[in-house]
Design a protein around this motif. Sequence first.
Motif, PDB file in Angstrom:
ATOM      1  N   GLY A  66       0.817  -1.202   0.000  1.00 47.61           N
ATOM      2  CA  GLY A  66       0.000   0.000   0.000  1.00 47.61           C
ATOM      3  C   GLY A  66       0.847   1.246   0.000  1.00 47.61           C
ATOM      4  N   THR A  67       0.139   2.370   0.152  1.00 43.27           N
ATOM      5  CA  THR A  67       0.768   3.679   0.090  1.00 43.27           C
ATOM      6  C   THR A  67       0.264   4.550   1.229  1.00 43.27           C
ATOM      7  N   ASP A  68       1.150   5.346   1.776  1.00 41.32           N
ATOM      8  CA  ASP A  68       0.835   6.375   2.761  1.00 41.32           C
ATOM      9  C   ASP A  68       1.404   7.655   2.179  1.00 41.32           C
ATOM     10  N   THR A  69       0.530   8.548   1.686  1.00 40.58           N
ATOM     11  CA  THR A  69       0.990   9.705   0.939  1.00 40.58           C
ATOM     12  C   THR A  69       0.203  10.963   1.307  1.00 40.58           C
ATOM     13  N   GLY A  70       0.818  12.112   1.132  1.00 40.97           N
ATOM     14  CA  GLY A  70       0.152  13.387   1.351  1.00 40.97           C
ATOM     15  C   GLY A  70       0.197  13.849   2.791  1.00 40.97           C
ATOM     16  N   GLU A  71      -0.399  15.006   3.008  1.00 40.69           N
ATOM     17  CA  GLU A  71      -0.442  15.598   4.338  1.00 40.69           C
ATOM     18  C   GLU A  71      -1.831  16.134   4.591  1.00 40.69           C
TER      19      GLU A  71
ATOM     20  N   GLY B  11      -9.139  -3.189  -8.959  1.00 41.09           N
ATOM     21  CA  GLY B  11      -8.344  -1.968  -9.007  1.00 41.09           C
ATOM     22  C   GLY B  11      -7.115  -2.044  -8.117  1.00 41.09           C
ATOM     23  N   GLY B  12      -6.539  -0.895  -7.865  1.00 38.77           N
ATOM     24  CA  GLY B  12      -5.351  -0.811  -7.026  1.00 38.77           C
ATOM     25  C   GLY B  12      -4.998   0.640  -6.788  1.00 38.77           C
ATOM     26  N   GLU B  13      -3.755   0.875  -6.441  1.00 40.65           N
ATOM     27  CA  GLU B  13      -3.258   2.214  -6.120  1.00 40.65           C
ATOM     28  C   GLU B  13      -3.527   3.209  -7.243  1.00 40.65           C
ATOM     29  N   ALA B  14      -3.316   2.813  -8.495  1.00 40.43           N
ATOM     30  CA  ALA B  14      -3.508   3.737  -9.620  1.00 40.43           C
ATOM     31  C   ALA B  14      -4.950   4.237  -9.688  1.00 40.43           C
ATOM     32  N   GLN B  15      -5.915   3.350  -9.465  1.00 34.80           N
ATOM     33  CA  GLN B  15      -7.326   3.753  -9.479  1.00 34.80           C
ATOM     34  C   GLN B  15      -7.608   4.761  -8.368  1.00 34.80           C
ATOM     35  N   VAL B  16      -7.064   4.490  -7.191  1.00 36.59           N
ATOM     36  CA  VAL B  16      -7.281   5.376  -6.048  1.00 36.59           C
ATOM     37  C   VAL B  16      -6.648   6.741  -6.303  1.00 36.59           C
TER      38      VAL B  16
ATOM     39  N   THR C 176      -3.732   3.850   1.511  1.00 33.90           N
ATOM     40  CA  THR C 176      -4.424   2.875   0.671  1.00 33.90           C
ATOM     41  C   THR C 176      -3.683   1.555   0.775  1.00 33.90           C
ATOM     42  N   LEU C 177      -4.413   0.506   1.064  1.00 31.58           N
ATOM     43  CA  LEU C 177      -3.848  -0.840   1.072  1.00 31.58           C
ATOM     44  C   LEU C 177      -4.441  -1.595  -0.111  1.00 31.58           C
ATOM     45  N   GLU C 178      -3.589  -2.136  -0.975  1.00 32.74           N
ATOM     46  CA  GLU C 178      -4.113  -2.939  -2.080  1.00 32.74           C
ATOM     47  C   GLU C 178      -4.608  -4.259  -1.491  1.00 32.74           C
TER      48      GLU C 178
ATOM     49  N   ALA D  70      -5.647  -3.039   9.921  1.00 37.66           N
ATOM     50  CA  ALA D  70      -4.254  -3.315  10.310  1.00 37.66           C
ATOM     51  C   ALA D  70      -3.309  -2.279   9.699  1.00 37.66           C
ATOM     52  N   ALA D  71      -3.584  -1.860   8.459  1.00 40.28           N
ATOM     53  CA  ALA D  71      -2.762  -0.821   7.823  1.00 40.28           C
ATOM     54  C   ALA D  71      -2.939   0.512   8.544  1.00 40.28           C
ATOM     55  N   ALA D  72      -4.166   0.828   8.951  1.00 37.91           N
ATOM     56  CA  ALA D  72      -4.419   2.066   9.703  1.00 37.91           C
ATOM     57  C   ALA D  72      -3.690   2.016  11.046  1.00 37.91           C
ATOM     58  N   ASP D  73      -3.715   0.849  11.686  1.00 36.58           N
ATOM     59  CA  ASP D  73      -2.987   0.693  12.947  1.00 36.58           C
ATOM     60  C   ASP D  73      -1.491   0.914  12.729  1.00 36.58           C
ATOM     61  N   ARG D  74      -0.955   0.297  11.678  1.00 37.26           N
ATOM     62  CA  ARG D  74       0.476   0.438  11.366  1.00 37.26           C
ATOM     63  C   ARG D  74       0.831   1.895  11.100  1.00 37.26           C
TER      64      ARG D  74
END
Length: 192
Positions: free
Chosen positions: A16-21, A33-38, A50-52, A78-82
């Motif tokens: 996944g990705t953790d991006t922006g502020e 879909g995936g990261e590109a769609q998001v 975003t977690l794929e 789990a990704a949000a927790d991480r």
Amino acid sequence: MTGQIALLRDGATLLGTDTGEGPAVVFQHGLGGGEAQVAQTCPTGFRRITLECRGHGGSGFGERRPFSFEMFADDVLAAADRAGLDRFVAGGVSMGAGIALRLAHRHPERVAGLILVRPAWTFSPAPRNMQPVAEIAELILFHGPEKARAIFAQSETAARLNREAPDNLASLLGYFARPDAKAFARVLADIA
């Protein structure tokens, strides 16, 4: 800030990705879909996580079955927790909107709001609009992607979609061309 996320769950490496502020938004992709769609769909001005989902983008399938909104929501949590998020806005496009709703329902203390883009699911299992996806999954599982595509192209469903929703038909035909089409058909069958 842009960072990559990698989680190991049930034998699956989930990317996944953790991006922006800004305020945190956990925003998920649609089925197939995936990261590109998001990246094309999610509003800007947020910290987006975003977690794929399993079998999507660069994420593995893992060992756990069946695939479900519950499974995907657990992985996303789990990704949000991480990422250190106690509270966040949940959102997504199509299937991702369903995952966001599942998170809000099961964890209302964590979900501050919702962003739902083109939700594809209703409140009943196996809604009629998912019938073509289920049909494609069954064909791929039984015949393999190449023969399944030929059979589907001649079907009443494909003819109806060609008349009524050619963009949807084009999207559905992409399932046959995936390099992992046979494995991904199990995701399609379980989710549809």
